[in-house]
Design a protein around this motif. Structure first.
Motif, short mmCIF file in Angstrom:
data_model
loop_
_atom_site.label_atom_id
_atom_site.label_comp_id
_atom_site.label_asym_id
_atom_site.label_seq_id
_atom_site.Cartn_x
_atom_site.Cartn_y
_atom_site.Cartn_z
N ILE A 61 44.44 56.51 49.83
CA ILE A 61 43.36 55.53 49.72
C ILE A 61 43.23 55.10 48.26
N VAL A 62 43.17 53.79 48.04
CA VAL A 62 42.94 53.22 46.72
C VAL A 62 41.57 52.56 46.72
N LEU A 63 40.70 53.00 45.81
CA LEU A 63 39.36 52.42 45.67
C LEU A 63 39.32 51.65 44.36
N MET A 64 38.61 50.55 44.35
CA MET A 64 38.50 49.77 43.12
C MET A 64 37.10 49.23 42.95
N CYS A 65 36.67 49.15 41.68
CA CYS A 65 35.36 48.59 41.35
C CYS A 65 35.52 47.95 39.98
N VAL A 66 35.72 46.63 39.99
CA VAL A 66 35.97 45.91 38.74
C VAL A 66 34.89 44.85 38.51
N GLY A 67 35.25 43.69 37.91
CA GLY A 67 34.20 42.78 37.48
C GLY A 67 33.85 41.64 38.41
N ASN A 68 34.78 40.69 38.57
CA ASN A 68 34.48 39.49 39.35
C ASN A 68 35.68 39.13 40.23
N ASP A 69 35.62 37.99 40.88
CA ASP A 69 36.70 37.59 41.79
C ASP A 69 38.06 37.58 41.11
N ASN A 70 38.13 37.03 39.91
CA ASN A 70 39.41 36.97 39.20
C ASN A 70 39.96 38.36 38.93
N ASP A 71 39.09 39.27 38.50
CA ASP A 71 39.51 40.65 38.25
C ASP A 71 40.00 41.31 39.54
N VAL A 72 39.23 41.13 40.61
CA VAL A 72 39.59 41.73 41.90
C VAL A 72 40.95 41.22 42.36
N SER A 73 41.14 39.91 42.28
CA SER A 73 42.39 39.31 42.74
C SER A 73 43.58 39.84 41.95
N GLU A 74 43.43 39.89 40.63
CA GLU A 74 44.53 40.34 39.77
C GLU A 74 44.87 41.80 40.03
N VAL A 75 43.85 42.65 40.06
CA VAL A 75 44.08 44.08 40.25
C VAL A 75 44.60 44.37 41.66
N ALA A 76 43.99 43.73 42.67
CA ALA A 76 44.36 44.00 44.06
C ALA A 76 45.79 43.58 44.35
N GLN A 77 46.22 42.45 43.82
CA GLN A 77 47.59 42.01 44.09
C GLN A 77 48.61 43.00 43.53
N GLN A 78 48.35 43.52 42.35
CA GLN A 78 49.25 44.52 41.78
C GLN A 78 49.23 45.81 42.60
N ALA A 79 48.04 46.19 43.05
CA ALA A 79 47.91 47.41 43.84
C ALA A 79 48.63 47.29 45.18
N ILE A 80 48.38 46.20 45.88
CA ILE A 80 48.97 46.00 47.21
C ILE A 80 50.49 46.03 47.15
N ALA A 81 51.05 45.47 46.09
CA ALA A 81 52.51 45.41 45.95
C ALA A 81 53.13 46.80 45.87
N ALA A 82 52.37 47.79 45.40
CA ALA A 82 52.92 49.13 45.20
C ALA A 82 52.40 50.17 46.18
N MET A 83 51.43 49.81 47.02
CA MET A 83 50.86 50.77 47.95
C MET A 83 51.78 51.02 49.13
#
Length: 285
Positions: A61-83
């Motif tokens: 399970i990967v949990l994330m808590c960042v700043g705004n939509d742009n942050d979420v999109s950037e971090v999530a795309q990198q995470a999804i690619a490696a999960m």
């Protein structure tokens, strides 16, 4: 599902990840500011990752808590690619419902579960493991991830499909905006009327006017103290999301729009990092 990863160690993520470590989870943490990661690792058992890819690799399970939509999109795309397939991505950030639906679709393509799970309860709730979590996503994904979220929450509830958690959080922020403004006006009124507001709050907090804001912020507001967690800058971000959603679904948020402008006044006075109860400062010349 004992191997988890937490992305984002801000005022909320830092203690949330800490609760996971204290409850026996194998935790890997990542934050763009490495100093926060180093400090976290001094207080909790866990591993430091230097990249998002390294952090999420092998996690259940990967949990994330960042700043705004742009942050979420950037971090999530990198995470999804490696999960890995059959893992779960949980976004605890307050973001837009549309982004949640987009991430849900991206995860589905990679055979990854997704939950949008914004939280309420502020910094104190995160530190005390007493958050409320509003969740959108598939029922089976929710049930698999529920024990993890319960570690730092007093109540976790699935609202509906992807995006529903974010919509529920918008409702939460709409309610808070109106309540805080009402409390600020009441305190302003009482001071001008020459009342002992401490005595009045003691009485009316036992009746229908009672609220979390009154119980936790009235005294600090009267003392001019505004350093208690959720900042005006973040509240304006959340209200902007709610107002944008209202324009899409045709709902009328007249009071919310007004209070949003009141928060803009607080920002102009240098109060962007004050907590949301600082609405009272507008009423003090």
């Amino acid at each position: 599902m004992k191997k988890v990863c937490f992305l984002g160690l801000g005022v909320m993520g830092y203690p949330m990840a800490g609760h996971l470590s204290d409850n026996g989870y194998d935790v890997t943490v990542f934050n763009r500011t490495t100093e926060k990661v180093s400090n976290w690792c001094k207080h909790y058992a866990g591993q430091m990752a230097h990249t998002i890819t390294d952090a999420v690799t092998g996690a259940d399970i990967v949990l994330m808590c960042v700043g705004n939509d742009n942050d979420v999109s950037e971090v999530a795309q990198q995470a999804i690619a490696a999960m890995k397939p059959d893992s779960i991505l949980i976004d605890h950030t307050t973001a837009s419902a549309e982004l949640a639906r987009q991430l849900d679709a991206m995860c589905a393509d990679k055979q990854i579960g997704f939950l949008d799970a914004p939280v309420s309860g502020g910094q104190a709730g995160a530190q005390n493991g007493q958050l409320t979590v509003m969740v959108g996503g598939r029922t089976d994904t929710f049930e698999r991830a529920l024990p993890v979220m319960q570690v730092f929450a007093r109540h976790v509830q699935r609202i509906g499909d992807a995006g529903s958690g974010q919509l529920a959080k918008m409702m939460n922020q709409i309610c808070i905006a109106g309540i805080v403004q009402g409390l600020a006006e009441a305190l302003h009124f009482g001071e001008r009327a020459g009342l002992d507001c401490n005595q009045v709050i003691e009485v009316i907090s036992k009746g229908a006017a009672q609220s979390w804001q009154m119980e936790n912020r009235a005294a600090t507001m009267m003392n001019g103290e505004y350093e208690f967690g959720f900042a005006v800058d973040w509240m304006r971000k959340d209200l902007h999301i709610a107002l944008e959603e209202a324009r899409k679904n045709g709902s009328t948020l007249a009071l919310t729009a007004l209070v949003d402008q009141y928060y803009a006044d607080v920002q102009k006075c240098g109060g962007g990092r004050w907590d949301t109860s600082s609405l009272l400062t507008r009423l003090h010349p």
